[in-house]
Write a protein that holds these residues in place. Sequence first.
Motif, PDB file in Angstrom:
ATOM      1  N   UNK A 192       0.839  -1.210   0.000  1.00  0.00           N
ATOM      2  CA  UNK A 192       0.000   0.000   0.000  1.00  0.00           C
ATOM      3  C   UNK A 192       0.868   1.252   0.000  1.00  0.00           C
ATOM      4  N   UNK A 193       0.390   2.299  -0.657  1.00  0.00           N
ATOM      5  CA  UNK A 193       1.174   3.532  -0.764  1.00  0.00           C
ATOM      6  C   UNK A 193       1.543   4.086   0.603  1.00  0.00           C
ATOM      7  N   UNK A 194       0.637   3.986   1.577  1.00  0.00           N
ATOM      8  CA  UNK A 194       0.906   4.531   2.903  1.00  0.00           C
ATOM      9  C   UNK A 194       2.032   3.774   3.586  1.00  0.00           C
ATOM     10  N   UNK A 195       2.125   2.461   3.367  1.00  0.00           N
ATOM     11  CA  UNK A 195       3.200   1.657   3.965  1.00  0.00           C
ATOM     12  C   UNK A 195       4.536   2.012   3.334  1.00  0.00           C
ATOM     13  N   UNK A 196       4.554   2.148   2.015  1.00  0.00           N
ATOM     14  CA  UNK A 196       5.789   2.535   1.327  1.00  0.00           C
ATOM     15  C   UNK A 196       6.255   3.904   1.797  1.00  0.00           C
ATOM     16  N   UNK A 197       5.317   4.854   1.882  1.00  0.00           N
ATOM     17  CA  UNK A 197       5.669   6.200   2.325  1.00  0.00           C
ATOM     18  C   UNK A 197       6.205   6.189   3.748  1.00  0.00           C
ATOM     19  N   UNK A 198       5.551   5.413   4.640  1.00  0.00           N
ATOM     20  CA  UNK A 198       5.988   5.351   6.035  1.00  0.00           C
ATOM     21  C   UNK A 198       7.375   4.733   6.152  1.00  0.00           C
ATOM     22  N   UNK A 199       7.615   3.656   5.423  1.00  0.00           N
ATOM     23  CA  UNK A 199       8.912   2.998   5.496  1.00  0.00           C
ATOM     24  C   UNK A 199      10.036   3.864   4.951  1.00  0.00           C
ATOM     25  N   UNK A 200       9.812   4.450   3.773  1.00  0.00           N
ATOM     26  CA  UNK A 200      10.844   5.283   3.166  1.00  0.00           C
ATOM     27  C   UNK A 200      11.132   6.522   4.010  1.00  0.00           C
ATOM     28  N   UNK A 201      10.084   7.146   4.552  1.00  0.00           N
ATOM     29  CA  UNK A 201      10.275   8.352   5.351  1.00  0.00           C
ATOM     30  C   UNK A 201      10.956   8.031   6.675  1.00  0.00           C
ATOM     31  N   UNK A 202      10.656   6.870   7.253  1.00  0.00           N
ATOM     32  CA  UNK A 202      11.336   6.459   8.486  1.00  0.00           C
ATOM     33  C   UNK A 202      12.833   6.315   8.257  1.00  0.00           C
ATOM     34  N   UNK A 242       1.596  13.985   3.400  1.00  0.00           N
ATOM     35  CA  UNK A 242       0.510  13.884   2.432  1.00  0.00           C
ATOM     36  C   UNK A 242       1.043  13.708   1.012  1.00  0.00           C
ATOM     37  N   UNK A 243       2.072  14.476   0.682  1.00  0.00           N
ATOM     38  CA  UNK A 243       2.618  14.417  -0.671  1.00  0.00           C
ATOM     39  C   UNK A 243       3.174  13.032  -1.007  1.00  0.00           C
ATOM     40  N   UNK A 244       3.795  12.366  -0.039  1.00  0.00           N
ATOM     41  CA  UNK A 244       4.375  11.060  -0.312  1.00  0.00           C
ATOM     42  C   UNK A 244       3.320  10.001  -0.608  1.00  0.00           C
ATOM     43  N   UNK A 245       2.175  10.075   0.062  1.00  0.00           N
ATOM     44  CA  UNK A 245       1.093   9.118  -0.206  1.00  0.00           C
ATOM     45  C   UNK A 245       0.603   9.283  -1.649  1.00  0.00           C
ATOM     46  N   UNK A 246       0.407  10.538  -2.065  1.00  0.00           N
ATOM     47  CA  UNK A 246      -0.013  10.800  -3.441  1.00  0.00           C
ATOM     48  C   UNK A 246       1.068  10.363  -4.422  1.00  0.00           C
ATOM     49  N   UNK A 247       2.307  10.661  -4.095  1.00  0.00           N
ATOM     50  CA  UNK A 247       3.442  10.374  -4.973  1.00  0.00           C
ATOM     51  C   UNK A 247       3.566   8.885  -5.273  1.00  0.00           C
ATOM     52  N   UNK A 248       3.513   8.044  -4.244  1.00  0.00           N
ATOM     53  CA  UNK A 248       3.690   6.612  -4.473  1.00  0.00           C
ATOM     54  C   UNK A 248       2.499   6.018  -5.219  1.00  0.00           C
ATOM     55  N   UNK A 249       1.329   6.611  -5.100  1.00  0.00           N
ATOM     56  CA  UNK A 249       0.197   6.174  -5.922  1.00  0.00           C
ATOM     57  C   UNK A 249       0.471   6.490  -7.390  1.00  0.00           C
ATOM     58  N   UNK A 250       0.936   7.719  -7.665  1.00  0.00           N
ATOM     59  CA  UNK A 250       1.142   8.142  -9.041  1.00  0.00           C
ATOM     60  C   UNK A 250       2.245   7.342  -9.732  1.00  0.00           C
ATOM     61  N   UNK A 251       3.233   6.886  -8.981  1.00  0.00           N
ATOM     62  CA  UNK A 251       4.278   6.056  -9.581  1.00  0.00           C
ATOM     63  C   UNK A 251       3.668   4.840 -10.273  1.00  0.00           C
ATOM     64  N   UNK A 252       2.623   4.268  -9.647  1.00  0.00           N
ATOM     65  CA  UNK A 252       2.018   3.050 -10.171  1.00  0.00           C
ATOM     66  C   UNK A 252       0.949   3.317 -11.213  1.00  0.00           C
ATOM     67  N   UNK A 253       0.460   4.558 -11.317  1.00  0.00           N
ATOM     68  CA  UNK A 253      -0.595   4.852 -12.277  1.00  0.00           C
ATOM     69  C   UNK A 253      -0.090   5.649 -13.476  1.00  0.00           C
ATOM     70  N   UNK A 254       0.701   6.681 -13.237  1.00  0.00           N
ATOM     71  CA  UNK A 254       1.229   7.485 -14.332  1.00  0.00           C
ATOM     72  C   UNK A 254       2.634   7.073 -14.750  1.00  0.00           C
ATOM     73  N   UNK A 255       3.309   6.279 -13.926  1.00  0.00           N
ATOM     74  CA  UNK A 255       4.671   5.858 -14.252  1.00  0.00           C
ATOM     75  C   UNK A 255       5.697   6.914 -13.887  1.00  0.00           C
ATOM     76  N   UNK A 256       6.994   6.562 -13.966  1.00  0.00           N
ATOM     77  CA  UNK A 256       8.056   7.498 -13.563  1.00  0.00           C
ATOM     78  C   UNK A 256       8.073   8.796 -14.355  1.00  0.00           C
ATOM     79  N   UNK A 257       7.949   8.711 -15.699  1.00  0.00           N
ATOM     80  CA  UNK A 257       8.034   9.925 -16.500  1.00  0.00           C
ATOM     81  C   UNK A 257       6.829  10.821 -16.258  1.00  0.00           C
ATOM     82  N   UNK A 258       5.628  10.233 -16.201  1.00  0.00           N
ATOM     83  CA  UNK A 258       4.439  11.024 -15.931  1.00  0.00           C
ATOM     84  C   UNK A 258       4.485  11.690 -14.569  1.00  0.00           C
ATOM     85  N   UNK A 259       4.973  10.941 -13.560  1.00  0.00           N
ATOM     86  CA  UNK A 259       5.048  11.494 -12.210  1.00  0.00           C
ATOM     87  C   UNK A 259       6.052  12.637 -12.123  1.00  0.00           C
ATOM     88  N   UNK A 260       7.221  12.460 -12.724  1.00  0.00           N
ATOM     89  CA  UNK A 260       8.234  13.514 -12.650  1.00  0.00           C
ATOM     90  C   UNK A 260       7.882  14.713 -13.517  1.00  0.00           C
TER      91      UNK A 260
END
Length: 314
Positions: A192-202, A242-260
């Motif tokens: 889940x995006x929230x788990x990825x965000x929590x782990x990376x931010x920790x 908040x931004x990290x939760x949105x960010x990790x979702x977009x990685x999986x939907x828009x892909x790296x180029x779309x997200x950046x």
Amino acid sequence: MSTQAQQTTSEQTSLAFEIGLLLLLSLIWGSSFTLIKVAIPTIPPFTMVAARVTIAAILLILIALAQGHALPRRGSVWAAFVVQGLLQSALPFTLISWGEAHIASGLAGVLNATPPMFVLAIAMMTGRGRQTITGRKIIGVALGLAGVAVTMGVDALSGIGTAAPLAQIAVLGASLCYALAPIWGQRFSGLPAIVTAAGAMSCAAILMLPAAAAIEQPWTLSPPPAAAIAAVIALAIVCTALAMVIYFRLIHTLGPLGTTSGSYLRAGFAVALGTAWLGERFTWSGLAGMMLILAGVVAVTAQLPARHDQKQLG
């Protein structure tokens, strides 16, 4: 309505929602430049970044646990989180904060709008990434970069030959980190995006706290004013958690180029917010630049990449 028409409508609605999230993320990150300007005179860069990522990490962990998610236990996942936290938060936040102390913010904004360039170059050289590189996406990247240059104005580029070279390299290094982060982050698609965000931010907090203690000894600093403290809290809660939760979702939907591609929008929003809240001068070139930026983002994100099942981490 036929099944095919319903599927097309659903895909268009999904794409519109994801682009809306990209706009929101760009607005949030665009506002971070203003907040950093408020905090940096009294809170040095390492201390500010350490406080920002630590508060965000605590909040993200609490939210993940409240939603019933368990943090991963495998050491390999946490090793990957360390890399993600370094690339997405700890290193670029610090490089940008240090770089802006030595070069103009306009020049820094132009240099920091280059992640799509790096993503495109990495994809073309290695073949990695979800999205197939097409002529349309290349044109979109070029339009976005041109839009940033027009929005910032030629004056922002005039310091390239005279500004501190190391500061320029630092901001470009942050852009390279932002390009590598979503490519690396695709490996967390099973979480889940929230788990990825929590782990990376920790992991980012674990990296930054000892660095700030060793380099700046924050306990020796004079107490910052309330405005600076409020700015750091806003950076942590809104611009990071908040931004990290949105960010990790977009990685999986828009892909790296779309997200950046949101980095172009981020630069444009930074200019717009400066005009609205800091009394900076509005220019027609700024409006024209924003139109180019929007055209570039549409060209890059006009088709959602197909989802691929990946090995679940955890």
